[in-house]
Scaffold this active site. Structure first.
Site, short mmCIF file in Angstrom:
data_model
loop_
_atom_site.label_atom_id
_atom_site.label_comp_id
_atom_site.label_asym_id
_atom_site.label_seq_id
_atom_site.Cartn_x
_atom_site.Cartn_y
_atom_site.Cartn_z
N SER A 265 0.85 -1.18 0.00
CA SER A 265 0.00 0.00 0.00
C SER A 265 0.89 1.23 0.00
CB SER A 265 -0.90 0.01 1.24
OG SER A 265 -0.10 0.11 2.42
N LYS A 266 0.27 2.41 -0.03
CA LYS A 266 1.05 3.64 -0.07
C LYS A 266 1.95 3.79 1.15
CE LYS A 266 -1.76 6.43 -3.17
NZ LYS A 266 -2.49 7.70 -3.38
N ARG A 267 1.50 3.28 2.29
CA ARG A 267 2.34 3.40 3.48
C ARG A 267 3.58 2.52 3.37
NH1 ARG A 267 1.51 -0.80 7.26
NH2 ARG A 267 -0.19 -2.22 6.69
#
Length: 496
Positions: A265-267
């Site tokens: 994911s973006k994190r």
């Protein structure tokens, strides 16, 4: 997507070299085919890299196709970002970029040919009938397998004026086998595969048909893509076989997960390639890191592009999902920064500045004199930096206006004792015959010995006065780069 239980995998490895000889006979032709619904994310960049390494390492070609058939989701800005991302990664391609949408007429032609061959049929299945099939599958707790009554029904019975789709008449008996160069032999039971729609009721081709036609016409020999497309491989194999075309070799590479094993994911780092550029990563470092995500060559961690071209092989790709780790990427990037040519780093800094807060102000001051100073400071700057952004932050002392703004740690260093140290050092520094790092260090060491103080105790207030920070390149290099007049002026500002 097919339910995973419908797939059986036989772990017998596929002989890559033998298969190339028997099914290709020449250099490989691969393609990278992103959808322009978003930017070039890190997984797509790795797929492009694997294709590039495999083709270029064997004297083959890599073609670029933009799969833009979904006009509602098609984003021209994303197309530009994909092209820019590939160029920044220095992954070139052969020939012109192909638009899949522009080839829609050719896709329709193949659908009509399948219809004429009796390998496809017109289907008037209604939404209500589809809903009933879905409800029955849910009630029986089984995957939905669409069985259209129009497969064997006379089209003359069709309702007048009602649009239809064209479905592939897929085999109902036996198995569809994908001999995958990464995943091994993967078997799909045909009874669990329904008749794929190849042409929608509005006359537009579906993804699986368009991909097969394009790959055939572009003479693609190897399809290297993410394992999330593995079920599509069975669908597409059936279309190839229905047309009597040779099926390309498939290589489905593992997905990239975050450090915790969860979907990226973006994190975790699921960002566009342009974000990595703006975070200060070098293309060579990112290429090296991405190549090691799911592929290995012994215990080698750092590999030049020429080495990767020599070593890369599909048989060495792991089946397990790779894990993205920012810390490892930063360490690798730091290595590439330290070994990079100073002039190249300067050019990349200039290219990066417009994307950074305050970068425009630095650009305005980056004249020939400042560039020369930055090059002189570069050896010391790059020893501490893991990214170009850190390198720029380390060089901020060059562009700072007097009197310098001090960060919190620098303020503590310039307490009463620290300022007294500067006052005592000033006349000695002003008397320096040569303004060089070597002579300045000798002067400060001499003072420290006379005062019975450690060198660091004396150098730290100097660093704070010269840079406004407690951390910087070697302080004597800083003084030499700033020059006599500027360095002494900054010290005087804080000594009083």
């Amino acid at each position: 997507m097919l339910h995973r239980r419908l797939i059986s995998r036989i772990s017998t490895p596929i002989d890559n070299k033998m298969t190339e000889k028997t099914r290709n006979g020449g250099a490989p032709v691969v393609r990278f085919a992103p959808s322009p619904t978003g930017y070039l994310h890190i997984g797509g960049a790795r797929t492009a890299l694997f294709n590039w390494l495999y083709a270029k390492g064997r004297g083959g070609k890599i073609l670029l196709r933009i799969e833009d058939t979904d006009r509602e989701r098609n984003n021209p800005a994303a197309v530009a970002a994909i092209l820019d991302g590939l160029k920044w990664l220095q992954l070139d391609w052969d020939g012109d970029t192909v638009s899949q949408f522009a080839r829609a007429q050719r896709h329709r032609q193949v659908a009509e040919e399948l219809l004429a061959r009796g390998r496809a049929y017109k289907c008037w299945l209604t939404p209500a009938e589809l809903d009933k099939m879905r409800e029955e599958a849910q009630a029986e707790k089984r995957p939905l397998t669409i069985r259209s009554p129009w497969r064997d029904r006379d089209p003359s019975e069709a309702p007048a004026g009602v649009p239809y789709v064209i479905r592939l008449k897929a085999p109902r008996e036996g198995e569809t086998v994908v001999d995958d160069l990464v995943q091994g032999r993967v078997v799909f039971a045909n009874k669990e595969l329904d008749d794929l729609i190849i042409l929608r009721s509005d006359g537009n081709p579906t993804y699986n048909l368009a991909v097969v036609v394009d790959d055939h016409d572009m003479k693609i020999t190897h399809i290297i893509r993410g394992v999330d497309h593995l079920t599509n491989a069975a669908r597409q194999t059936q279309i190839y076989q229905a047309m009597g075309w040779q099926v390309p070799l498939f290589a489905h590479v593992p997905l990239i997960h975050g450090p915790d094993g969860a979907k990226l994911s973006k994190r975790h780092g699921a960002l566009g390639v342009e974000a990595y550029k703006e975070m200060g990563y070098l293309p060579a470092a990112l290429r090296n890191y991405l190549a090691r995500l799911g592929w290995s060559h012994g215990n080698d961690e750092i590999m030049s592009t020429s080495q990767m071209l020599d070593w890369f092989d599909l048989k060495d790709i792991n089946r397990a999902a790779a894990r993205f780790d920012f810390a490892k990427l930063e360490d690798l990037n730091g290595h590439y920064i330290r070994s990079a040519d100073d002039q190249e780093l300067l050019l990349r800094i200039e290219d990066l500045l417009p994307y950074l807060p305050g970068g425009a102000a630095i650009t305005e001051r980056l004249d020939a004199n400042m560039r020369a100073k930055l090059l002189i400071a570069m050896p010391g700057l790059k020893e501490r930096a893991k990214t170009l952004v850190e390198l720029i932050h380390g060089a901020e002392f060059l562009f700072a206006d007097r009197p310098l703004a001090l960060d919190e740690k620098a303020q503590k260093l310039l307490d009463v004792e620290g300022r007294q140290t500067l006052n005592k050092l000033l006349p000695r520094l002003e008397a320096a015959s040569r303004w060089s790092a070597t002579e300045l260090e000798a002067i400060v060491r001499s003072y420290a010995e006379a005062a019975g103080a450690k060198l660091g105790k004396v150098a730290q207030p100097l660093r704070a006065a010269l840079t406004g920070k407690s951390v910087s390149p070697p302080v004597f290099d800083v003084m030499a780069v700033l020059g006599r007049e500027e360095a002494l002026a900054r010290i005087r500002d804080q000594a009083t």
